[in-house]
Write a protein that holds these residues in place. Structure first.
Motif, PDB file in Angstrom:
ATOM      1  N   ARG A 197       0.817  -1.215   0.000  1.00  0.00           N
ATOM      2  CA  ARG A 197       0.000   0.000   0.000  1.00  0.00           C
ATOM      3  C   ARG A 197       0.856   1.273   0.000  1.00  0.00           C
ATOM      4  O   ARG A 197       0.369   2.339  -0.383  1.00  0.00           O
ATOM      5  CB  ARG A 197      -0.935   0.002   1.215  1.00  0.00           C
ATOM      6  CG  ARG A 197      -1.996  -1.101   1.187  1.00  0.00           C
ATOM      7  CD  ARG A 197      -2.936  -0.919   0.010  1.00  0.00           C
ATOM      8  NE  ARG A 197      -3.962  -1.941  -0.038  1.00  0.00           N
ATOM      9  CZ  ARG A 197      -5.151  -1.853   0.542  1.00  0.00           C
ATOM     10  NH1 ARG A 197      -5.451  -0.771   1.248  1.00  0.00           N
ATOM     11  NH2 ARG A 197      -6.023  -2.838   0.446  1.00  0.00           N
ATOM     12  N   LEU A 198       2.091   1.166   0.444  1.00  0.00           N
ATOM     13  CA  LEU A 198       2.965   2.338   0.507  1.00  0.00           C
ATOM     14  C   LEU A 198       3.679   2.609  -0.810  1.00  0.00           C
ATOM     15  O   LEU A 198       4.470   3.553  -0.902  1.00  0.00           O
ATOM     16  CB  LEU A 198       4.015   2.139   1.603  1.00  0.00           C
ATOM     17  CG  LEU A 198       3.514   2.196   3.043  1.00  0.00           C
ATOM     18  CD1 LEU A 198       4.624   1.790   3.998  1.00  0.00           C
ATOM     19  CD2 LEU A 198       2.995   3.579   3.390  1.00  0.00           C
ATOM     20  N   SER A 199       3.428   1.810  -1.823  1.00  0.00           N
ATOM     21  CA  SER A 199       4.095   1.994  -3.105  1.00  0.00           C
ATOM     22  C   SER A 199       3.901   3.426  -3.610  1.00  0.00           C
ATOM     23  O   SER A 199       2.793   3.952  -3.633  1.00  0.00           O
ATOM     24  CB  SER A 199       3.542   1.007  -4.129  1.00  0.00           C
ATOM     25  OG  SER A 199       4.188   1.149  -5.364  1.00  0.00           O
ATOM     26  N   GLY A 200       4.997   4.060  -3.982  1.00  0.00           N
ATOM     27  CA  GLY A 200       4.958   5.431  -4.473  1.00  0.00           C
ATOM     28  C   GLY A 200       5.260   6.481  -3.421  1.00  0.00           C
ATOM     29  O   GLY A 200       5.470   7.654  -3.760  1.00  0.00           O
ATOM     30  N   ARG A 201       5.314   6.087  -2.140  1.00  0.00           N
ATOM     31  CA  ARG A 201       5.623   7.044  -1.067  1.00  0.00           C
ATOM     32  C   ARG A 201       7.132   7.244  -0.972  1.00  0.00           C
ATOM     33  O   ARG A 201       7.911   6.329  -1.220  1.00  0.00           O
ATOM     34  CB  ARG A 201       5.105   6.528   0.277  1.00  0.00           C
ATOM     35  CG  ARG A 201       3.628   6.188   0.279  1.00  0.00           C
ATOM     36  CD  ARG A 201       2.787   7.416   0.462  1.00  0.00           C
ATOM     37  NE  ARG A 201       1.362   7.070   0.561  1.00  0.00           N
ATOM     38  CZ  ARG A 201       0.404   7.933   0.843  1.00  0.00           C
ATOM     39  NH1 ARG A 201       0.727   9.201   1.076  1.00  0.00           N
ATOM     40  NH2 ARG A 201      -0.860   7.567   0.887  1.00  0.00           N
ATOM     41  N   ILE A 202       7.545   8.427  -0.569  1.00  0.00           N
ATOM     42  CA  ILE A 202       8.959   8.714  -0.389  1.00  0.00           C
ATOM     43  C   ILE A 202       9.463   7.991   0.856  1.00  0.00           C
ATOM     44  O   ILE A 202       8.861   8.075   1.929  1.00  0.00           O
ATOM     45  CB  ILE A 202       9.196  10.229  -0.274  1.00  0.00           C
ATOM     46  CG1 ILE A 202       8.822  10.911  -1.600  1.00  0.00           C
ATOM     47  CG2 ILE A 202      10.662  10.527   0.069  1.00  0.00           C
ATOM     48  CD1 ILE A 202       8.891  12.415  -1.546  1.00  0.00           C
ATOM     49  N   ARG A 203      10.566   7.293   0.724  1.00  0.00           N
ATOM     50  CA  ARG A 203      11.046   6.415   1.789  1.00  0.00           C
ATOM     51  C   ARG A 203      11.314   7.161   3.096  1.00  0.00           C
ATOM     52  O   ARG A 203      10.926   6.708   4.177  1.00  0.00           O
ATOM     53  CB  ARG A 203      12.316   5.698   1.337  1.00  0.00           C
ATOM     54  CG  ARG A 203      12.078   4.637   0.276  1.00  0.00           C
ATOM     55  CD  ARG A 203      13.394   4.159  -0.309  1.00  0.00           C
ATOM     56  NE  ARG A 203      13.207   3.043  -1.240  1.00  0.00           N
ATOM     57  CZ  ARG A 203      14.157   2.580  -2.033  1.00  0.00           C
ATOM     58  NH1 ARG A 203      15.359   3.138  -2.012  1.00  0.00           N
ATOM     59  NH2 ARG A 203      13.923   1.573  -2.848  1.00  0.00           N
ATOM     60  N   SER A 204      12.013   8.303   3.015  1.00  0.00           N
ATOM     61  CA  SER A 204      12.372   9.003   4.252  1.00  0.00           C
ATOM     62  C   SER A 204      11.132   9.461   5.011  1.00  0.00           C
ATOM     63  O   SER A 204      11.126   9.468   6.252  1.00  0.00           O
ATOM     64  CB  SER A 204      13.269  10.206   3.935  1.00  0.00           C
ATOM     65  OG  SER A 204      12.596  11.150   3.119  1.00  0.00           O
ATOM     66  N   ARG A 205      10.075   9.803   4.300  1.00  0.00           N
ATOM     67  CA  ARG A 205       8.846  10.236   4.972  1.00  0.00           C
ATOM     68  C   ARG A 205       8.166   9.064   5.671  1.00  0.00           C
ATOM     69  O   ARG A 205       7.561   9.237   6.737  1.00  0.00           O
ATOM     70  CB  ARG A 205       7.901  10.891   3.968  1.00  0.00           C
ATOM     71  CG  ARG A 205       8.456  12.192   3.388  1.00  0.00           C
ATOM     72  CD  ARG A 205       7.500  12.819   2.397  1.00  0.00           C
ATOM     73  NE  ARG A 205       8.064  14.039   1.825  1.00  0.00           N
ATOM     74  CZ  ARG A 205       7.467  14.756   0.875  1.00  0.00           C
ATOM     75  NH1 ARG A 205       6.295  14.382   0.384  1.00  0.00           N
ATOM     76  NH2 ARG A 205       8.064  15.847   0.410  1.00  0.00           N
ATOM     77  N   SER A 256      20.497   9.494  -1.506  1.00  0.00           N
ATOM     78  CA  SER A 256      19.590   9.357  -2.650  1.00  0.00           C
ATOM     79  C   SER A 256      18.624   8.202  -2.503  1.00  0.00           C
ATOM     80  O   SER A 256      17.447   8.299  -2.886  1.00  0.00           O
ATOM     81  CB  SER A 256      20.392   9.202  -3.945  1.00  0.00           C
ATOM     82  OG  SER A 256      21.237   8.065  -3.881  1.00  0.00           O
ATOM     83  N   ALA A 257      19.093   7.083  -1.910  1.00  0.00           N
ATOM     84  CA  ALA A 257      18.196   5.924  -1.744  1.00  0.00           C
ATOM     85  C   ALA A 257      17.029   6.262  -0.832  1.00  0.00           C
ATOM     86  O   ALA A 257      15.930   5.695  -0.983  1.00  0.00           O
ATOM     87  CB  ALA A 257      18.961   4.736  -1.185  1.00  0.00           C
ATOM     88  N   ALA A 258      17.230   7.164   0.133  1.00  0.00           N
ATOM     89  CA  ALA A 258      16.146   7.568   1.021  1.00  0.00           C
ATOM     90  C   ALA A 258      15.190   8.549   0.360  1.00  0.00           C
ATOM     91  O   ALA A 258      14.064   8.726   0.811  1.00  0.00           O
ATOM     92  CB  ALA A 258      16.721   8.191   2.297  1.00  0.00           C
ATOM     93  N   GLN A 259      15.656   9.201  -0.700  1.00  0.00           N
ATOM     94  CA  GLN A 259      14.811  10.145  -1.421  1.00  0.00           C
ATOM     95  C   GLN A 259      13.897   9.442  -2.420  1.00  0.00           C
ATOM     96  O   GLN A 259      12.915  10.028  -2.880  1.00  0.00           O
ATOM     97  CB  GLN A 259      15.688  11.159  -2.166  1.00  0.00           C
ATOM     98  CG  GLN A 259      16.560  12.008  -1.243  1.00  0.00           C
ATOM     99  CD  GLN A 259      17.656  12.737  -1.992  1.00  0.00           C
ATOM    100  OE1 GLN A 259      17.835  12.544  -3.191  1.00  0.00           O
ATOM    101  NE2 GLN A 259      18.401  13.578  -1.275  1.00  0.00           N
ATOM    102  N   ASN A 260      14.241   8.197  -2.775  1.00  0.00           N
ATOM    103  CA  ASN A 260      13.456   7.464  -3.759  1.00  0.00           C
ATOM    104  C   ASN A 260      12.084   7.093  -3.202  1.00  0.00           C
ATOM    105  O   ASN A 260      11.855   7.068  -2.003  1.00  0.00           O
ATOM    106  CB  ASN A 260      14.189   6.199  -4.190  1.00  0.00           C
ATOM    107  CG  ASN A 260      15.444   6.505  -4.993  1.00  0.00           C
ATOM    108  OD1 ASN A 260      15.588   7.607  -5.525  1.00  0.00           O
ATOM    109  ND2 ASN A 260      16.347   5.543  -5.071  1.00  0.00           N
TER     110      ASN A 260
END
Length: 408
Positions: A272-280, A399-403
């Motif tokens: 369900r979280l697909s598309g959400r920014i990882r750090s958030r 960058s990986a956390a921004q994806n």
């Protein structure tokens, strides 16, 4: 771009031996951990203090093992190191069958602790290699669920053995655990060896890793997250039963609720979280941790035991949701932030944060509990605030956390 749900679903069939190895390993661990102290007290003439000293010494001496394995993974690949860790643990548990002196228990426990540190230090390398970009959160989520269900099943088996209460019952627990590691070793034989591709730059070694300030901020975040994870085993049950005076079954209910939520809900939540920014998502995970801690503090003010139990279970639910949100994302960001040629060393450093938290947590959390409810839960709220702050920091610099979750 965000790829379809079908494309990002973990392809279990193609790597079912690896999943089975993780399940068997976790069942064995779940069998022994709840009864480790009871086993030695039942099968040796040693005192509780002597056993505790042996296990603590072994845990401290095993701390460097994970770091040393990082270079081996980068050179030889993750598979042989994973298998060596399984054999070390099988040998350690086999040794428990004949150990009856403090130094013997310490030696066998060192094999187990070192093997565990090595296993989790290179486990992420294998997952990263098996899972394509866009699938890694789901793979880490799936394997986290598998491990929790394995721990739960192992816990049920250990409860049955303890109920029997015979020397043979305790011996069976150790034998099952040793055999589980041998079975995991055999299953891993069919798993591809995750190693750097030829020509990738591995120059710099550990000095390069330790100079990577962006990754060090990620390791600091991992330390905060891990400290919260250890609260479940160390602080929450003791607080519910010994401080609040709730019935003993409340501790079991806390573990059961956590295990069932992680085991059955984590995969759904990650999808369900697909598309959400990882750090958030990581920030949200720490917010749920903090909400759970505040509910535990509020339970201390409840006059009726039934209401206090309800608040504790609600707090456990909030806490567990923080674990569900943060666990797969933290693992994915740590793995994808490491260069391919040095991923073993990078993830070994990240795992050291978890191991260090495990070494510090018993003393720190029990000490805070002895001071009072406000001391422990407000301190852990502070840890969550720091963790959320670090998640925001890596969200700006890593960058990986921004994806976005599920993106490639």
């Amino acid at each position: 771009m965000t790829i379809s749900d079908r494309a990002t679903h973990p392809q279990i069939a193609s790597h079912r031996r690896f999943v089975a190895a993780i399940l068997i390993d976790s069942i064995g661990t779940g069998v022994f951990i709840p009864v480790s102290m009871l086993y030695f007290l039942a099968t040796t003439s040693l005192t509780l203090v002597q056993v505790g000293a042996a296990l603590t010494t072994a845990g401290l001496l095993a701390l460097p093992a994970g770091l040393l394995s990082g270079g081996l993974v980068d050179r030889y690949g993750a598979k042989p190191v994973l298998q060596a860790a399984n054999l070390a643990q099988a040998l350690g548990f086999a040794g428990y069958l004949v150990a009856d002196q403090t130094w013997q228990i310490a030696l066998c426990a060192w094999l187990n602790s070192a093997g565990r540190a090595v296993f989790f230090g290179c486990y992420g390398v294998t997952v990263t290699a098996l899972a394509a970009p866009g699938q890694r959160e789901r793979w880490f989520g799936l394997l986290g669920s598998v491990r929790n269900l394995g721990y739960a099943l192992g816990g049920l088996l250990s409860a049955f053995a303890v109920t029997i209460g015979t020397h043979g019952g305790y011996t069976a627990i150790v034998v099952v655990n040793a055999l589980s590691y041998i079975a995991a070793f055999a299953l891993l034989q069919a798993v591809p060896n995750a190693r750097p591709k030829p020509g990738h730059d591995a120059a710099g070694g550990w000095p390069r890793v330790l100079r990577d300030r962006r990754y060090l901020s990620l390791v600091a975040h991992q330390l905060c997250f891990a400290l919260s994870l250890f609260a479940l085993n160390i602080a929450i049950p003791v607080y519910a039963v010994n401080v609040l005076g709730l019935p003993g079954w409340t501790a079991g209910a806390v573990f059961t609720l956590n295990t069932l939520m992680v085991g059955f809900i984590q995969g759904i939540v990650v999808r369900r979280l697909s598309g959400r920014i990882r750090s958030r998502v990581l920030i949200a995970g720490h917010a749920f941790f903090a909400a759970g801690y505040l509910l535990f503090l509020a339970a201390d003010q409840m006059a009726a035991p039934a209401l206090a139990i309800a608040v504790v279970l609600l707090g456990t639910g909030c806490y567990t949701f923080g674990e569900i949100l943060g666990g797969p994302i933290t693992s994915t960001v740590a793995a994808e932030s490491a260069p391919d040629a040095l991923r073993g060393r990078y993830l070994a450093l990240n795992q050291l944060a978890v191991t260090g938290a495990g070494a510090v947590a018993p003393v720190a959390l029990s000490g805070l509990l002895s001071i009072g409810a406000a001391a422990i839960w407000l301190t852990l709220v502070g840890v969550s605030v720091l963790g959320a702050t670090l998640a925001a920091v890596i969200g700006r610099g890593v960058s990986a956390a921004q994806n976005r979750i599920g993106s490639v």
